[in-house]
Write an enzyme that holds these catalytic residues in place. Structure first.
Site, PDB file in Angstrom:
ATOM      1  N   PHE A   1      15.343 -43.577 -28.530  1.00  0.00           N
ATOM      2  CA  PHE A   1      15.810 -44.667 -29.386  1.00  0.00           C
ATOM      3  C   PHE A   1      14.817 -44.927 -30.510  1.00  0.00           C
ATOM      4  O   PHE A   1      15.204 -45.055 -31.675  1.00  0.00           O
ATOM      5  CB  PHE A   1      16.023 -45.947 -28.576  1.00  0.00           C
ATOM      6  CG  PHE A   1      16.259 -47.158 -29.438  1.00  0.00           C
ATOM      7  CD1 PHE A   1      17.534 -47.467 -29.877  1.00  0.00           C
ATOM      8  CD2 PHE A   1      15.207 -47.967 -29.847  1.00  0.00           C
ATOM      9  CE1 PHE A   1      17.762 -48.560 -30.707  1.00  0.00           C
ATOM     10  CE2 PHE A   1      15.414 -49.062 -30.671  1.00  0.00           C
ATOM     11  CZ  PHE A   1      16.698 -49.362 -31.099  1.00  0.00           C
ATOM     12  N   LYS A   3       3.318 -38.112 -27.228  1.00  0.00           N
ATOM     13  CA  LYS A   3       4.505 -38.402 -28.029  1.00  0.00           C
ATOM     14  C   LYS A   3       4.124 -39.029 -29.368  1.00  0.00           C
ATOM     15  O   LYS A   3       4.798 -38.800 -30.372  1.00  0.00           O
ATOM     16  CB  LYS A   3       5.462 -39.311 -27.255  1.00  0.00           C
ATOM     17  CG  LYS A   3       6.163 -38.608 -26.100  1.00  0.00           C
ATOM     18  CD  LYS A   3       7.157 -39.530 -25.415  1.00  0.00           C
ATOM     19  CE  LYS A   3       7.882 -38.807 -24.287  1.00  0.00           C
ATOM     20  NZ  LYS A   3       8.830 -39.704 -23.582  1.00  0.00           N
ATOM     21  N   SER A  43      18.912 -53.495 -23.275  1.00  0.00           N
ATOM     22  CA  SER A  43      19.282 -53.599 -21.866  1.00  0.00           C
ATOM     23  C   SER A  43      20.083 -52.355 -21.462  1.00  0.00           C
ATOM     24  O   SER A  43      20.034 -51.325 -22.132  1.00  0.00           O
ATOM     25  CB  SER A  43      20.076 -54.881 -21.623  1.00  0.00           C
ATOM     26  OG  SER A  43      20.372 -55.048 -20.251  1.00  0.00           O
ATOM     27  N   LYS A  87      23.512 -50.977 -16.283  1.00  0.00           N
ATOM     28  CA  LYS A  87      23.094 -51.100 -14.881  1.00  0.00           C
ATOM     29  C   LYS A  87      22.562 -52.495 -14.554  1.00  0.00           C
ATOM     30  O   LYS A  87      22.327 -52.813 -13.381  1.00  0.00           O
ATOM     31  CB  LYS A  87      22.065 -50.023 -14.554  1.00  0.00           C
ATOM     32  CG  LYS A  87      22.656 -48.618 -14.628  1.00  0.00           C
ATOM     33  CD  LYS A  87      21.612 -47.542 -14.558  1.00  0.00           C
ATOM     34  CE  LYS A  87      22.259 -46.154 -14.657  1.00  0.00           C
ATOM     35  NZ  LYS A  87      22.959 -45.955 -15.950  1.00  0.00           N
ATOM     36  N   TYR A 145      16.209 -50.553 -10.729  1.00  0.00           N
ATOM     37  CA  TYR A 145      16.148 -50.494 -12.192  1.00  0.00           C
ATOM     38  C   TYR A 145      17.078 -51.536 -12.804  1.00  0.00           C
ATOM     39  O   TYR A 145      16.678 -52.332 -13.668  1.00  0.00           O
ATOM     40  CB  TYR A 145      16.509 -49.099 -12.686  1.00  0.00           C
ATOM     41  CG  TYR A 145      16.782 -49.033 -14.164  1.00  0.00           C
ATOM     42  CD1 TYR A 145      15.800 -49.381 -15.083  1.00  0.00           C
ATOM     43  CD2 TYR A 145      18.025 -48.633 -14.652  1.00  0.00           C
ATOM     44  CE1 TYR A 145      16.047 -49.337 -16.455  1.00  0.00           C
ATOM     45  CE2 TYR A 145      18.277 -48.578 -16.010  1.00  0.00           C
ATOM     46  CZ  TYR A 145      17.287 -48.930 -16.905  1.00  0.00           C
ATOM     47  OH  TYR A 145      17.534 -48.895 -18.248  1.00  0.00           O
ATOM     48  N   VAL A 179      23.428 -43.060 -23.238  1.00  0.00           N
ATOM     49  CA  VAL A 179      23.207 -42.638 -24.617  1.00  0.00           C
ATOM     50  C   VAL A 179      23.201 -41.123 -24.688  1.00  0.00           C
ATOM     51  O   VAL A 179      22.396 -40.461 -24.022  1.00  0.00           O
ATOM     52  CB  VAL A 179      21.884 -43.202 -25.163  1.00  0.00           C
ATOM     53  CG1 VAL A 179      21.664 -42.734 -26.592  1.00  0.00           C
ATOM     54  CG2 VAL A 179      21.877 -44.718 -25.083  1.00  0.00           C
ATOM     55  N   VAL A 208      22.760 -36.855 -19.179  1.00  0.00           N
ATOM     56  CA  VAL A 208      23.493 -35.783 -18.505  1.00  0.00           C
ATOM     57  C   VAL A 208      23.847 -34.611 -19.425  1.00  0.00           C
ATOM     58  O   VAL A 208      23.863 -33.459 -18.982  1.00  0.00           O
ATOM     59  CB  VAL A 208      24.772 -36.352 -17.830  1.00  0.00           C
ATOM     60  CG1 VAL A 208      25.799 -36.786 -18.874  1.00  0.00           C
ATOM     61  CG2 VAL A 208      25.381 -35.330 -16.878  1.00  0.00           C
ATOM     62  N   ARG A 252      22.987 -40.071  -5.934  1.00  0.00           N
ATOM     63  CA  ARG A 252      21.563 -40.272  -5.695  1.00  0.00           C
ATOM     64  C   ARG A 252      21.280 -41.738  -5.349  1.00  0.00           C
ATOM     65  O   ARG A 252      22.105 -42.612  -5.616  1.00  0.00           O
ATOM     66  CB  ARG A 252      20.762 -39.855  -6.941  1.00  0.00           C
ATOM     67  CG  ARG A 252      20.831 -38.378  -7.240  1.00  0.00           C
ATOM     68  CD  ARG A 252      20.029 -38.014  -8.481  1.00  0.00           C
ATOM     69  NE  ARG A 252      20.556 -38.646  -9.687  1.00  0.00           N
ATOM     70  CZ  ARG A 252      20.031 -38.491 -10.900  1.00  0.00           C
ATOM     71  NH1 ARG A 252      18.959 -37.734 -11.071  1.00  0.00           N
ATOM     72  NH2 ARG A 252      20.565 -39.088 -11.945  1.00  0.00           N
ATOM     73  N   GLU A 289      22.603 -45.113  -7.336  1.00  0.00           N
ATOM     74  CA  GLU A 289      23.651 -44.850  -8.325  1.00  0.00           C
ATOM     75  C   GLU A 289      24.969 -45.512  -7.947  1.00  0.00           C
ATOM     76  O   GLU A 289      25.278 -45.694  -6.767  1.00  0.00           O
ATOM     77  CB  GLU A 289      23.876 -43.344  -8.494  1.00  0.00           C
ATOM     78  CG  GLU A 289      22.878 -42.660  -9.375  1.00  0.00           C
ATOM     79  CD  GLU A 289      23.302 -41.239  -9.724  1.00  0.00           C
ATOM     80  OE1 GLU A 289      23.118 -40.855 -10.895  1.00  0.00           O
ATOM     81  OE2 GLU A 289      23.799 -40.522  -8.850  1.00  0.00           O
TER      82      GLU A 289
END
Length: 337
Positions: free
Chosen positions: A18, A45, A129, A132, A140, A173, A180, A255, A258
């Protein structure tokens, strides 16, 4: 109309997916931005990002720091007008096995950001945010819900300061770290794509659209809103078929932490949710502003009681064909079938 020229902006977690996209858009849209501070704990980074945007050619300052470090944040916020809080520990299964690390970053770090803003001349804080955070079942999501609550409540303790705190909540995103689509692109050479559950659905948004939501929040927030975009859903099996139709889809199971489907607005949220046209806004039960004026300003319409916004019952869906086009546009320009 939003104008960030002449403003000093800080992005926590600024070296992430982001942050890099938001930086690119700021420099393009607002070439006279006064200062852009990239705040992140990952020095590698920082180095990589500076190769693309050197601080000698752009009004950028790279600041190594962790949102867990309150004193470092206080120093970083000096002279800043606008803060975008994107730093987070976000991998669901890692958070499940390292719970206190997630709490320290996502909750205590959020409180540090708020404290630093309250003790500086920052005018606007927008926190990122996640879907989730709505009815969370994993740590999380629970930490991000707590973070959301902290930022919303911060509007009640700002006193007479010219300061607004708001939240932007959205879904998966495309192309972000750990998402994924890049994972499937990498795994397609194996001939097998691991699928957690063939029924799984997710909300879908591009990095550019996520950034647009943040720009809109900077421009339009009155303080205390949780903004939720109207975005399409996809089936995980359709993503796999779009990227690698020749691969076997192997069910590996969900997992830890999830969900089968994600939610961005729960039934309980419906009592305080308003439709603003392009997106929704979940308002505090007691908004720190005049609600009638807000509704008139944005032509807001109250959603029906019992309304929820769920990836499985969404009225907008990506298809295999649209997903392929999105992969080419937002993830890998060289993608072919």
């Amino acid at each position: 109309m939003l104008d960030l020229n002449g403003k000093s902006i800080l992005i926590t977690g600024g070296t992430g997916s982001f942050g890099k996209t938001f930086t690119k858009l700021i420099l393009k849209k607002f070439p006279q931005v006064k200062n852009l501070v990239i705040f992140s704990r990952d020095e590698q980074k920082h180095f990589q990002m500076a190769m693309e945007y050197s601080d000698s050619n752009y009004p950028i300052r790279y600041m190594v720091g962790d949102v867990r470090d309150r004193e470092r944040l206080f120093r970083a916020f000096n002279g800043i007008d606008i803060v975008i809080h994107a730093a987070a520990m976000k991998h669901v299964h890692i958070a499940e096995f390292n719970p206190m690390e997630c709490v320290k970053t996502n909750i205590l770090g959020a409180e540090n950001v708020i404290d630093a803003a309250l003790h500086s001349n920052v005018e606007n804080v927008v926190a990122l945010s996640t879907d989730k955070a709505a009815a969370p079942i994993n740590l999380y999501g629970a930490t991000k819900l707590a973070s959301d609550k902290l930022f919303v409540a911060a509007n009640n303790i700002k006193g007479n300061r010219n300061l607004k705190f708001s939240v932007v909540r959205y879904g998966n995103v495309m192309g972000s770290n750990g998402s994924v689509m890049p994972f499937f692109l990498k795994k397609r050479t194996d001939g097998i794509l691991p699928i957690t559950d063939e029924r799984m659905t997710r909300f879908n948004i591009s990095l550019n659209d996520g950034c647009k939501m943040v720009f809109d929040a900077i421009a339009n927030a009155w303080g205390g809103e949780i903004f939720v975009p109207k975005i399409p859903s996809y089936k995980i099996t359709d993503v796999a078929t779009a990227i690698a139709p020749e691969c076997k889809q192997e069910i590996v199971g969900i997992r830890p932490g999830e969900k089968l489907h994600e939610e961005m607005i729960t039934v309980s949220d419906s009592f305080n949710t308003w439709d603003l046209g392009e997106y929704y806004a979940i308002l505090p039960q007691k908004p720190p502003f005049n609600l009638e004026e807000y509704v008139k300003k944005y032509k807001a319409v109250k959603v029906e009681e019992g309304f929820s916004y769920n990836s499985n019952t969404n009225d907008q869906w990506e298809t295999v064909e649209s997903l392929r086009a999105l992969v080419r546009t937002h993830v890998d320009a060289n993608f072919t079938i």
